[in-house]
Design a protein around this motif. Structure first.
Motif, short mmCIF file in Angstrom:
data_model
loop_
_atom_site.label_atom_id
_atom_site.label_comp_id
_atom_site.label_asym_id
_atom_site.label_seq_id
_atom_site.Cartn_x
_atom_site.Cartn_y
_atom_site.Cartn_z
N SER A 44 0.85 -1.19 0.00
CA SER A 44 0.00 0.00 0.00
C SER A 44 0.88 1.24 0.00
O SER A 44 1.60 1.49 0.96
N LEU A 45 0.84 1.97 -1.10
CA LEU A 45 1.62 3.20 -1.23
C LEU A 45 0.65 4.37 -1.28
O LEU A 45 -0.12 4.52 -2.23
N ASN A 46 0.68 5.20 -0.25
CA ASN A 46 -0.26 6.31 -0.13
C ASN A 46 0.41 7.60 -0.60
O ASN A 46 1.18 8.21 0.15
N PHE A 47 0.12 8.02 -1.81
CA PHE A 47 0.73 9.24 -2.35
C PHE A 47 0.25 10.48 -1.61
O PHE A 47 0.93 11.50 -1.63
N SER A 48 -0.89 10.40 -0.94
CA SER A 48 -1.36 11.53 -0.14
C SER A 48 -0.46 11.79 1.06
O SER A 48 -0.49 12.86 1.65
N SER A 49 0.37 10.80 1.42
CA SER A 49 1.28 10.96 2.56
C SER A 49 2.49 11.82 2.20
O SER A 49 3.26 12.20 3.08
N LEU A 50 2.66 12.15 0.93
CA LEU A 50 3.77 13.00 0.49
C LEU A 50 3.37 14.46 0.66
O LEU A 50 3.23 15.21 -0.29
N LYS A 51 3.16 14.86 1.90
CA LYS A 51 2.59 16.17 2.22
C LYS A 51 3.45 17.34 1.73
O LYS A 51 2.93 18.40 1.43
N TRP A 52 4.74 17.17 1.66
CA TRP A 52 5.63 18.26 1.22
C TRP A 52 5.80 18.29 -0.30
O TRP A 52 6.45 19.19 -0.82
N ALA A 53 5.25 17.33 -1.00
CA ALA A 53 5.44 17.25 -2.45
C ALA A 53 4.37 18.04 -3.18
O ALA A 53 3.18 17.95 -2.86
N LEU A 87 13.00 11.48 1.74
CA LEU A 87 13.74 12.55 1.08
C LEU A 87 12.88 13.80 0.91
O LEU A 87 13.31 14.91 1.22
N VAL A 88 11.66 13.63 0.44
CA VAL A 88 10.75 14.76 0.23
C VAL A 88 10.42 15.44 1.56
O VAL A 88 10.38 16.67 1.65
N GLN A 89 10.19 14.64 2.59
CA GLN A 89 9.92 15.22 3.91
C GLN A 89 11.11 16.05 4.40
O GLN A 89 10.95 17.16 4.89
N PHE A 90 12.31 15.51 4.23
CA PHE A 90 13.52 16.24 4.62
C PHE A 90 13.64 17.56 3.86
O PHE A 90 13.86 18.61 4.45
N LEU A 91 13.50 17.51 2.54
CA LEU A 91 13.66 18.71 1.72
C LEU A 91 12.57 19.74 2.00
O LEU A 91 12.85 20.94 2.04
N GLY A 92 11.35 19.27 2.19
CA GLY A 92 10.26 20.19 2.51
C GLY A 92 10.49 20.93 3.81
O GLY A 92 10.30 22.14 3.90
N ARG A 93 10.91 20.19 4.82
CA ARG A 93 11.18 20.82 6.12
C ARG A 93 12.40 21.73 6.05
O ARG A 93 12.41 22.80 6.66
N LEU A 94 13.41 21.33 5.29
CA LEU A 94 14.63 22.13 5.17
C LEU A 94 14.33 23.49 4.54
O LEU A 94 14.80 24.53 5.02
N HIS A 95 13.53 23.48 3.48
CA HIS A 95 13.25 24.72 2.74
C HIS A 95 11.94 25.39 3.16
O HIS A 95 11.69 26.53 2.77
N VAL A 99 8.04 20.60 -2.32
CA VAL A 99 9.11 20.11 -3.17
C VAL A 99 8.57 19.97 -4.58
O VAL A 99 7.56 19.29 -4.81
N THR A 100 9.20 20.65 -5.53
CA THR A 100 8.79 20.58 -6.93
C THR A 100 9.79 19.80 -7.77
O THR A 100 9.46 19.37 -8.88
N GLN A 101 10.99 19.65 -7.25
CA GLN A 101 12.03 18.90 -7.93
C GLN A 101 13.10 18.50 -6.92
O GLN A 101 13.17 19.05 -5.83
N ILE A 102 13.92 17.54 -7.31
CA ILE A 102 15.03 17.12 -6.45
C ILE A 102 16.31 17.35 -7.24
O ILE A 102 16.49 16.80 -8.32
#
Length: 121
Positions: A44-53, A87-95, A99-102
């Motif tokens: 089960s992969l929940n794309f809604s969990s990518l809150k910072w993306a 990774l997305v969670q880290f980048l979202g919190r950092l900036h 996150v629109t790109q990596i």
């Protein structure tokens, strides 16, 4: 399965209506949660969990993950999804923004943040 409300495209390429895994399970890649049975495991992969993306980032992310779902093991698909989630969670919190790109700098900062006991993640 796709109700047509969200047509994910990348450079004019559209996801198929149904993804078939190596084990024969099928799912609709347009849904916000990819869920299927692989042997005795439930994936089960929940794309809604990518809150910072950003929404477009999530749509584009589905393309390489669809390839993994079709060509590799369910465990690899799951590992890549959860690795990108971290990774997305880290980048979202950092900036402090979506996150629109990596980029290379983001990857370097993420790698530098890992401890020796978590660097494999």
């Amino acid at each position: 399965m796709n109700d047509g409300t969200s047509l994910v495209t990348m450079d004019g390429i559209r996801l198929p209506d149904t993804i078939r895994t190596r084990s024969g399970a099928t799912f609709d890649p347009y849904q916000p949660r990819w869920s299927f049975h692989d042997g005795v495991d439930t994936i089960s992969l929940n794309f809604s969990s990518l809150k910072w993306a950003a929404p477009k980032f999530v749509e584009w992310l589905k393309f390489p993950l669809a390839w993994y779902a079709e060509n590799k093991s369910a465990g690899q698909l799951e590992a890549h999804f959860y690795g990108i989630q971290r990774l997305v969670q880290f980048l979202g919190r950092l900036h402090g923004e979506e996150v629109t790109q990596i980029g290379a700098t983001g990857l370097i900062n993420y790698r530098a943040s890992l401890r020796s006991d978590t660097e494999w993640q």
